[in-house]
Design an enzyme around this catalytic site. Structure first.
Site, PDB file in Angstrom:
ATOM      1  N   THR A 148       0.816  -1.153   0.060  1.00 32.83           N
ATOM      2  CA  THR A 148       0.153   0.157  -0.064  1.00 32.83           C
ATOM      3  C   THR A 148       0.878   1.184  -0.105  1.00 32.83           C
ATOM      4  OG1 THR A 148      -0.218  -0.354   2.443  1.00 32.83           O
ATOM      5  CG2 THR A 148      -1.923  -1.008   0.900  1.00 32.83           C
ATOM      6  N   LYS A 171       4.500  -6.803   3.855  1.00 29.35           N
ATOM      7  CA  LYS A 171       4.111  -5.205   3.252  1.00 29.35           C
ATOM      8  C   LYS A 171       3.852  -4.838   4.564  1.00 29.35           C
ATOM      9  CE  LYS A 171       0.426  -3.376   3.278  1.00 29.35           C
ATOM     10  NZ  LYS A 171      -0.304  -2.462   4.144  1.00 29.35           N
ATOM     11  N   THR A 182      -0.656  -1.001   8.397  1.00 29.94           N
ATOM     12  CA  THR A 182      -1.256  -2.206   8.035  1.00 29.94           C
ATOM     13  C   THR A 182      -0.146  -2.887   7.477  1.00 29.94           C
ATOM     14  OG1 THR A 182      -3.139  -0.905   7.559  1.00 29.94           O
ATOM     15  CG2 THR A 182      -2.986  -2.722   6.017  1.00 29.94           C
ATOM     16  N   GLU A 261       6.703   4.635   7.263  1.00 31.50           N
ATOM     17  CA  GLU A 261       6.227   6.025   6.336  1.00 31.50           C
ATOM     18  C   GLU A 261       7.002   7.281   6.866  1.00 31.50           C
ATOM     19  OE1 GLU A 261       1.375   4.687   5.747  1.00 31.50           O
ATOM     20  OE2 GLU A 261       1.903   6.025   7.277  1.00 31.50           O
ATOM     21  N   ASN A 383      -0.068  10.665   6.237  1.00 26.64           N
ATOM     22  CA  ASN A 383      -1.264  10.407   6.937  1.00 26.64           C
ATOM     23  C   ASN A 383      -2.403  11.675   6.760  1.00 26.64           C
ATOM     24  OD1 ASN A 383      -1.122   7.526   8.086  1.00 26.64           O
ATOM     25  ND2 ASN A 383       0.797   8.453   8.392  1.00 26.64           N
ATOM     26  N   THR A 388      -7.907  11.753   1.429  1.00 28.57           N
ATOM     27  CA  THR A 388      -8.263  13.038   0.553  1.00 28.57           C
ATOM     28  C   THR A 388      -7.111  13.356  -0.454  1.00 28.57           C
ATOM     29  OG1 THR A 388      -7.467  14.295   2.414  1.00 28.57           O
ATOM     30  CG2 THR A 388      -9.735  13.763   2.492  1.00 28.57           C
TER      31      THR A 388
END
Length: 388
Positions: A148, A171, A182, A261, A383, A388
């Site tokens: 992802t 992942k 996740t 991230e 995040n 959006t």
């Protein structure tokens, strides 16, 4: 062996395609299939809002039957989707079972992505029909399709003296604080493994690997790790196999932490002198998840006081007069502050891809290690804009 050359163990093959789940149009539906029935071990998130895939897999695990296939979708977690989500997950397993001509209960599922969205089942089922057309031994397409927000695919492998092999792929980049778990981690082997022995050893292996990694302290609804063994290479030494499996899982756990991230550095915390292994792991992971310590790592600040803080709040037993802390191998605390070249340690932290803290709690002989990453402004940006 490079990642692009990595092949599944004998008897396993995989396929991946773009079913239209991800708006990006990237591959998002994949499967791994075994020619033979597989012994297996599983651990799933302890989140009380677990995804439909985790709940169904947990039920199958309790039944103890063999597996033949795994099917994964990326882009939608199918969590918080109610009875419809559960039906869709079951239909996903049934669809792959039908095209492979294997029982539905021998197919496990995994879903990752945005929470609260239903799967576009018309696209998913259409994609499943075409998956078997492209089954191949290459690992990279599958490892890429399960991603992802990951920046790179994650793979690891080991070869046993018997000639059997273990291949793992994972992942995970954000919402990483497994509690099984996740995050996904899958391992496949052609070694002949006793299922009862594998399941007995698995929780401790998970505790020392995937439960020792953290990116942001948030446990996903979809976390799971899975091992499938089809026995096609014949018997192997069980102790050797379990050690190799743990090595593969440890490698994948470190890759997840390094690819957190917004991360620019892998954070490693090694704890010794603990009363129990559990307390050592707890202290190490508490350090890795601390926003203050993670920020200090990002800023190359050898602020060992944040280590003292994190160890103290972890609940692990400690003797402050015997407690020692080293940053990048440089002792900075030993029952009291030590004199050291802070500027030199800062430069070492800044230049390194991996920043390491060594801590001795001074109360026992047990040890543990955990992995995380630094905390950057990019993490917030990723995040803040996720849906959006």
């Amino acid at each position: 062996m490079t990642r692009s050359e990595l092949r599944f163990p004998q008897g396993f093959s995989a396929a991946a395609l773009a079913a239209g789940i991800k708006p990006s149009g990237k591959p998002d539906l994949s499967c791994v299939v075994s020619e033979r029935a597989c012994a297996w071990a599983f651990a799933g998130t302890r989140s009380t809002t677990a995804a439909a895939s985790v709940l169904r897999n947990r039920d199958l695990y309790a039944q103890g039957g063999p597996l033949r296939a795994l099917v994964v979708n990326a882009g939608i977690a199918n969590a918080a989707t109610g009875k419809q989500g559960a039906r869709d997950n079951a239909d996903l397993a049934d669809a792959l079972g039908s095209v492979l001509n294997v029982p539905e209960e021998t197919v496990v599922t995994a879903s990752t992505g945005i929470i609260g969205h239903l799967l576009p089942m018309d696209k998913v089922l259409s994609g499943v029909e075409h998956l078997p057309e492209d089954l191949q031994p290459d690992v990279l397409p599958f490892a890429t399709a399960i991603m992802t927000t990951d920046t790179k695919p994650k793979t690891a492998h080991a070869t046993l003296q018997s000639g059997a092999s273990i291949v793992g792929t994972a992942k995970g980049s954000g919402m990483i604080h497994p509690d099984m778990a996740t995050m996904f981690a899958f391992a496949f082997t052609d070694a002949e493994v006793d299922q009862a022995a594998l399941r007995s050893a698995f929780p401790a292996i998970v505790a020392r690997t995937f439960n020792a990694v953290t990116v942001d302290g948030d446990t996903s609804t979809s976390d799971m790790t899975l091992v499938l063994a089809n026995g096609q290479a014949g018997a192997t030494d069980q102790a050797e196999f379990l050690a190799a499996l743990e090595g593969v899982m440890r490698d994948l756990a470190r890759q997840i932490a390094a690819d957190g991230e917004g991360a620019s550095k892998l954070l490693t915390v090694r704890v010794t002198g603990a009363k129990t292994e559990g307390e050592a792991l707890t202290a190490a992971r508490t350090c890795c998840v601390s926003p203050l310590l993670k920020s200090a790592v990002h800023g190359a600040d050898p602020n060992w006081g944040r280590v003292i803080m994190a160890v103290g709040r972890s609940g692990a037993a400690v003797d402050i007069e015997k407690l020692t802390v080293a940053v990048q191998g440089v002792p900075v605390f030993a029952g009291k502050p030590l004199s050291y070249d802070a500027a030199a340690v800062s430069r070492s932290m800044k230049d390194a891809a991996e920043v390491t803290f060594d801590i001795d709690l001074g109360v026992g002989s047990e040890k543990g290690e955990a992995w995380g990453c630094d905390l950057s402004a990019e993490y917030v940006s990723i995040n803040a804009d996720y849906t959006t």
